[in-house]
Design a protein around this motif. Structure first.
Motif, short mmCIF file in Angstrom:
data_model
loop_
_atom_site.label_atom_id
_atom_site.label_comp_id
_atom_site.label_asym_id
_atom_site.label_seq_id
_atom_site.Cartn_x
_atom_site.Cartn_y
_atom_site.Cartn_z
N SER A 198 33.58 30.83 40.63
CA SER A 198 33.27 32.25 40.82
C SER A 198 32.83 32.89 39.50
N ILE A 199 33.53 32.54 38.40
CA ILE A 199 33.14 33.05 37.08
C ILE A 199 31.74 32.54 36.72
N GLU A 200 31.51 31.26 36.97
CA GLU A 200 30.20 30.66 36.67
C GLU A 200 29.10 31.34 37.48
N PRO A 241 41.39 30.14 47.69
CA PRO A 241 40.10 29.54 47.34
C PRO A 241 38.96 29.93 48.28
N GLU A 242 39.28 30.05 49.57
CA GLU A 242 38.23 30.41 50.53
C GLU A 242 37.70 31.83 50.30
N GLY A 243 38.54 32.68 49.71
CA GLY A 243 38.10 34.04 49.39
C GLY A 243 37.07 34.02 48.27
N TYR A 244 37.35 33.24 47.20
CA TYR A 244 36.40 33.14 46.09
C TYR A 244 35.10 32.48 46.55
N ARG A 245 35.23 31.48 47.41
CA ARG A 245 34.02 30.78 47.88
C ARG A 245 33.19 31.68 48.79
N LYS A 246 33.86 32.55 49.53
CA LYS A 246 33.12 33.55 50.32
C LYS A 246 32.33 34.46 49.39
N CYS A 247 32.96 34.90 48.31
CA CYS A 247 32.29 35.78 47.35
C CYS A 247 31.11 35.08 46.68
N ALA A 259 41.93 26.49 41.22
CA ALA A 259 41.38 26.59 39.86
C ALA A 259 39.86 26.40 39.87
N GLU A 260 39.41 25.43 40.64
CA GLU A 260 37.96 25.17 40.73
C GLU A 260 37.23 26.35 41.35
N ALA A 261 37.84 26.98 42.36
CA ALA A 261 37.20 28.12 43.03
C ALA A 261 37.07 29.30 42.06
N ILE A 262 38.10 29.55 41.25
CA ILE A 262 38.06 30.65 40.27
C ILE A 262 36.98 30.36 39.22
#
Length: 396
Positions: free
Chosen positions: A213-215, A166-172, A207-210
């Motif tokens: 990220s899509i949003e 999740p921290e990877g997606y939030r970084k992105c 799931a929330e992070a993914i």
């Protein structure tokens, strides 16, 4: 004195020859290639070619047969072309996962200059399975995000085999919003078996992070160009591939689940991966026909790992072409194009939730009513009929 000098010279020559052999052996070990199961004939030809190129044979230094080398090389090229032009879906999956395939770090170092890595999601920690930062191409600043699988065992463990947390997606998300603020295009390199399914990742909201990220990708008003360079697996890939242009390498794959996972669910048999891969239509050409991806980048004969410089050149040219194309569009037009692209996926023509005609409404029927009642009370009716028949026989 003369004999002593000759002995010294002979020993010296032997020593030089020994070190040359050692040097050649070490270099061969470093250049050792990994072969897939369907590349056995190519492997034997390349081993023969290496022995022909080696000037240090069992009888010492020998002359290299250039004509034989040229013939063998032509045989290898022909065999590679023949093999890779007839790959099935499962074999392409194996090529997409090949150990020697170029990784995101390689593309970033070769294509972009002045790349500056940025780390952390400002909430938990940094995720080393994704490389993110700003770089320059053709004097234009871009944000580059790449899912990194690693080159060897240590780097693969460090990068969690390309499975983001999740921290990877939030970084992105943090960096994509920053790029949008300063009107900087976003470039992503997709190469992951999927998002990390560990307990810690789920506890921190995978799931929330993914979904976020899509949003975020869909809401940006700067161009996003996604390259599926290897394995594009599940939501872990789509989280960074919700782009204006999705470009896929010839031997890459892109799917909602791995063939093994699909086979395990449908047939309870992971060995049916070939059937699953064929049914899933996960190859570049199939996805291009379905308009899921926008362009297929042709790979060198034998895959991207056999000629890394050529694939870098092709990738750079395609990237420059699309950056130039989006340069002519406004921020609102870029946003609208991306939205329209994903809304049109799988949509052949306009449709309504319900038809204007009410054929789908089932009308009441007296015969249906009685047939349902008979079926409901059939046991009681059968017993009653048996009793009546028994009474009739008893009386007469």
């Amino acid at each position: 004195f003369k004999s002593f000098f000759e002995v010294i010279c002979i020993n010296y020559n032997n020593l030089i020859e020994f070190y040359k052999k050692e040097f050649y052996a070490k270099n061969c070990h470093k250049c050792m290639k990994n072969y897939l199961e369907f590349e056995k004939e190519v492997k034997s030809l390349e081993e023969e070619l290496d022995s022909l190129k080696n000037p240090f044979g069992s009888e010492g230094i020998s002359e290299v047969d250039t004509e034989k080398i040229r013939t063998t090389q032509n045989q290898i090229n022909k065999k590679l072309e023949e093999t890779y032009s007839n790959l099935n879906s499962w074999q392409k999956t194996l090529v997409a996962r090949h150990e020697d395939r170029p990784r995101a770090k390689y593309y970033i170092n070769k294509i972009f200059s002045n790349f500056t890595t940025l780390s952390g999601d400002r909430l938990f920690s940094d995720d080393e399975s994704v490389i993110a930062g700003f770089g320059v191409i053709e004097n234009k600043s871009v944000l580059v995000i790449g899912q990194e699988k690693g080159e060897d065992l240590n780097s693969r463990i460090k990068s969690n085999f390309g499975m983001m947390k999740p921290e990877g997606y939030r970084k992105c998300i943090r960096l994509m919003k920053l790029a949008d603020k300063f009107n900087i295009p976003v470039i992503t390199f997709i190469d992951t078996p999927g998002a990390y399914p560990g307990i810690g990742a789920e506890q921190r909201g995978q799931a929330e992070a993914i979904a976020s990220s899509i949003e975020c990708c869909m809401s940006l008003k700067v161009p996003i160009i996604a390259f599926i360079s290897g394995e594009g697996g599940s939501g872990g890939a789509i989280a960074l591939a919700s782009a204006n242009k999705v470009l896929m390498f010839e031997n890459a794959i892109y799917s909602v689940i791995s063939p093994e996972g699909c086979a395990s669910i449908l047939w309870r048999d992971p060995s049916k991966s070939l059937e699953a891969a064929k049914a899933m239509k996960l190859t570049a050409n199939e996805l291009l026909r379905m308009q899921i991806v926008d362009e297929v980048i042709k790979e060198p004969i034998g895959g991207a790992h056999r000629n890394k410089e050529q694939i870098i050149s092709s990738t750079k040219e395609v990237l420059k072409k699309y950056l130039q194309e989006f340069k002519e569009h406004s921020r609102e037009a870029i946003f609208a194009q991306r939205k329209e692209k994903f809304l049109n996926i799988g949509k052949q023509k306009s449709f309504k939730s319900f038809s204007d005609k009410n054929y789908w409404i089932k009308k009441d029927n007296i015969l249906d009513f009685f047939s349902k009642k008979l079926f409901k009370y059939k046991k009681i009716l059968i017993i009653a009929l048996v009793l009546i028949l028994a009474g009739f026989l008893y009386l007469f």
